[in-house]
Design a protein around this motif. Structure first.
Motif, mmCIF file in Angstrom:
data_model
loop_
_atom_site.group_PDB
_atom_site.id
_atom_site.type_symbol
_atom_site.label_atom_id
_atom_site.label_comp_id
_atom_site.label_asym_id
_atom_site.label_seq_id
_atom_site.Cartn_x
_atom_site.Cartn_y
_atom_site.Cartn_z
ATOM 1 N N PHE A 25 0.231 -1.400 -0.158
ATOM 2 C CA PHE A 25 -0.055 0.247 -0.446
ATOM 3 C C PHE A 25 0.688 1.084 -0.119
ATOM 4 C CE2 PHE A 25 -3.442 -2.551 2.624
ATOM 5 C CZ PHE A 25 -3.479 -2.859 0.973
ATOM 6 N N GLY A 26 2.086 1.253 0.098
ATOM 7 C CA GLY A 26 3.081 2.571 -0.076
ATOM 8 C C GLY A 26 2.923 2.970 0.821
ATOM 9 N N GLN A 27 3.154 2.239 2.264
ATOM 10 C CA GLN A 27 2.501 3.517 3.405
ATOM 11 C C GLN A 27 3.804 4.793 4.152
ATOM 12 O OE1 GLN A 27 0.749 0.232 5.508
ATOM 13 N NE2 GLN A 27 -1.316 1.234 4.891
ATOM 14 N N GLU A 48 -16.980 25.333 5.343
ATOM 15 C CA GLU A 48 -18.318 25.267 3.824
ATOM 16 C C GLU A 48 -18.100 24.000 3.246
ATOM 17 O OE1 GLU A 48 -17.452 29.113 3.651
ATOM 18 O OE2 GLU A 48 -18.604 28.286 5.263
ATOM 19 N N ASP A 49 -16.802 23.342 3.379
ATOM 20 C CA ASP A 49 -16.313 22.015 2.381
ATOM 21 C C ASP A 49 -16.571 20.830 3.026
ATOM 22 O OD1 ASP A 49 -15.311 24.139 0.525
ATOM 23 O OD2 ASP A 49 -13.430 24.259 1.841
ATOM 24 N N PHE A 50 -16.839 19.919 2.004
ATOM 25 C CA PHE A 50 -17.328 18.858 1.923
ATOM 26 C C PHE A 50 -15.957 18.385 1.697
ATOM 27 C CE2 PHE A 50 -17.282 14.417 0.014
ATOM 28 C CZ PHE A 50 -17.602 14.202 1.367
ATOM 29 N N VAL A 51 -14.669 17.286 2.837
ATOM 30 C CA VAL A 51 -13.404 17.261 1.939
ATOM 31 C C VAL A 51 -13.618 15.737 1.447
ATOM 32 C CG1 VAL A 51 -11.059 16.582 2.040
ATOM 33 C CG2 VAL A 51 -12.713 19.115 3.033
ATOM 34 N N LEU A 52 -13.287 15.493 0.734
ATOM 35 C CA LEU A 52 -12.846 13.566 0.271
ATOM 36 C C LEU A 52 -11.175 13.455 0.351
ATOM 37 C CD1 LEU A 52 -13.866 10.703 -0.774
ATOM 38 C CD2 LEU A 52 -12.820 11.819 -3.217
ATOM 39 N N GLU A 53 -10.853 12.774 1.737
ATOM 40 C CA GLU A 53 -9.076 12.500 1.845
ATOM 41 C C GLU A 53 -9.423 10.924 1.757
ATOM 42 O OE1 GLU A 53 -5.947 11.869 4.862
ATOM 43 O OE2 GLU A 53 -8.107 12.195 5.467
ATOM 44 N N ILE A 54 -8.054 10.945 0.307
ATOM 45 C CA ILE A 54 -7.907 9.507 0.277
ATOM 46 C C ILE A 54 -6.888 9.405 0.610
ATOM 47 C CG2 ILE A 54 -7.019 8.151 -2.268
ATOM 48 C CD1 ILE A 54 -8.450 10.433 -3.837
ATOM 49 N N GLY A 55 -6.532 7.745 1.824
ATOM 50 C CA GLY A 55 -5.270 7.336 2.262
ATOM 51 C C GLY A 55 -5.289 8.037 3.264
ATOM 52 N N ALA A 74 -13.241 9.950 4.910
ATOM 53 C CA ALA A 74 -12.061 9.421 4.728
ATOM 54 C C ALA A 74 -11.382 7.627 4.013
ATOM 55 C CB ALA A 74 -11.000 9.765 5.879
ATOM 56 N N VAL A 75 -11.549 7.411 2.629
ATOM 57 C CA VAL A 75 -11.571 6.286 1.976
ATOM 58 C C VAL A 75 -9.945 5.691 2.611
ATOM 59 C CG1 VAL A 75 -11.306 5.154 -0.467
ATOM 60 C CG2 VAL A 75 -12.684 7.479 0.615
ATOM 61 N N GLU A 76 -9.669 4.324 2.866
ATOM 62 C CA GLU A 76 -8.743 4.010 3.262
ATOM 63 C C GLU A 76 -9.114 2.265 2.779
ATOM 64 O OE1 GLU A 76 -5.474 2.727 4.302
ATOM 65 O OE2 GLU A 76 -5.396 4.824 4.562
#
Length: 290
Positions: A25-27, A48-55, A74-76
């Motif tokens: 997973f290149g962590q 105001e923001d919706f944030v998508l965090e990857i990893g 957050a998508v893990e």
């Protein structure tokens, strides 16, 4: 909750859960609060923001995002990190963690559900082997995106923002610049991560163009042409296109099209600007219709 950007807090969490870094997973976890602040700043995150965090990893940057955004998803991919994230993010009620491969997630649906379809901000610390598919996937799926602020390998960041005639210029530069305005906001040395990577990294912000910078009739065709012309770098544009399984045109028609573009027939693809590739794709499209 202890701030994870401080190295000893990260070590404590990893020890508590007997966490082992996964090569596949290149962590590499960020352990520098200045860099974290720079990322939040560069992404321009507000309430105001919706944030998508990857990893999100163990939630180091996620904590900062939760403090600054309205809502974070957050998508893990690594299941072993899910219990850790439940712990490190327990103080926040504005975060959802999804255990999924980002390449398989319906992000447009997520934007509809969580942000009423309005453009989202994407923030990520990406393993370098998967940087390009993730970024291209986000752009090509036409998900509503305001900006993507990512930590990537330094040379990949360079590649995203250079122009014609430089050795790093290629299909990635053109694709990124077609969709967004790239800007490197910070260089990050290996000692800001645990474990230390072998290469330098950089934070780059890609601000989505509201309107495409070029007029191209068929963007798929343009990218086929771009890929064909960079597949064999040392070849001329004409030869690159001749050898492409995607461009079905006789050699003389390809040469004629290059002349029509007003450049030498011997030109290499790496000498063309995005505008020229767009104009060239429009010429080729006309010829294909005939």
């Amino acid at each position: 909750m202890a701030t994870l950007g401080i190295p000893q807090n990260t070590i404590a969490v990893l020890q508590k859960y007997h966490f082992n870094f996964q090569k596949k997973f290149g962590q590499n976890f960020l352990i520098d609060t200045h860099v974290l602040e720079k990322i939040i700043d560069a992404a321009g995150i507000t309430k105001e923001d919706f944030v998508l965090e990857i990893g999100p990893g163990i939630g180091t940057m996620t904590q900062y995002l939760c403090e600054n955004a309205r809502e974070v998803t957050a998508v893990e991919i690594d299941q072993n990190l899910i219990p850790i994230l439940e712990d490190t993010l327990s103080a926040y009620d504005n975060v959802t963690v999804i255990n999924e491969d980002i390449l398989k997630l319906d992000i447009a649906e997520l934007a509809r559900e969580r942000n009423g379809g309005a453009p989202i901000k994407v923030v990520a610390n990406l393993p370098y082997y998967i940087t390009t598919p993730i970024i291209m996937g986000l752009f090509e799926s036409h998900v509503p995106i305001d900006s993507i602020t990512v930590m990537v390998q330094k040379e990949v960041a360079d590649r995203m923002q250079v122009g014609p005639g430089t050795k790093d210029y290629g299909a990635l530069s053109l694709a990124v610049q077609y969709y967004a305005k790239p800007e490197i906001v910070a260089n990050v040395p290996p000692n800001c991560f645990m474990p230390r990577p072998n290469v330098g990294s950089a934070v780059i912000r890609l601000t989505r163009h509201e309107k495409s910078p070029v007029d191209v009739e068929d963007e798929k065709l343009m990218f086929s042409i771009i890929r064909a012309s960079f597949n064999q770098r040392r070849k001329t544009l004409a030869n690159g296109l001749n050898n492409s399984p995607e461009i079905h045109l006789p050699k003389e028609v390809i040469q004629e099209s290059i002349e029509e573009l007003g450049v030498p027939v011997t030109i290499r693809g790496e000498a063309l600007t995005l505008e020229q590739f767009a104009a060239f794709a429009n010429i080729i499209k006309k010829k294909m219709k005939k």
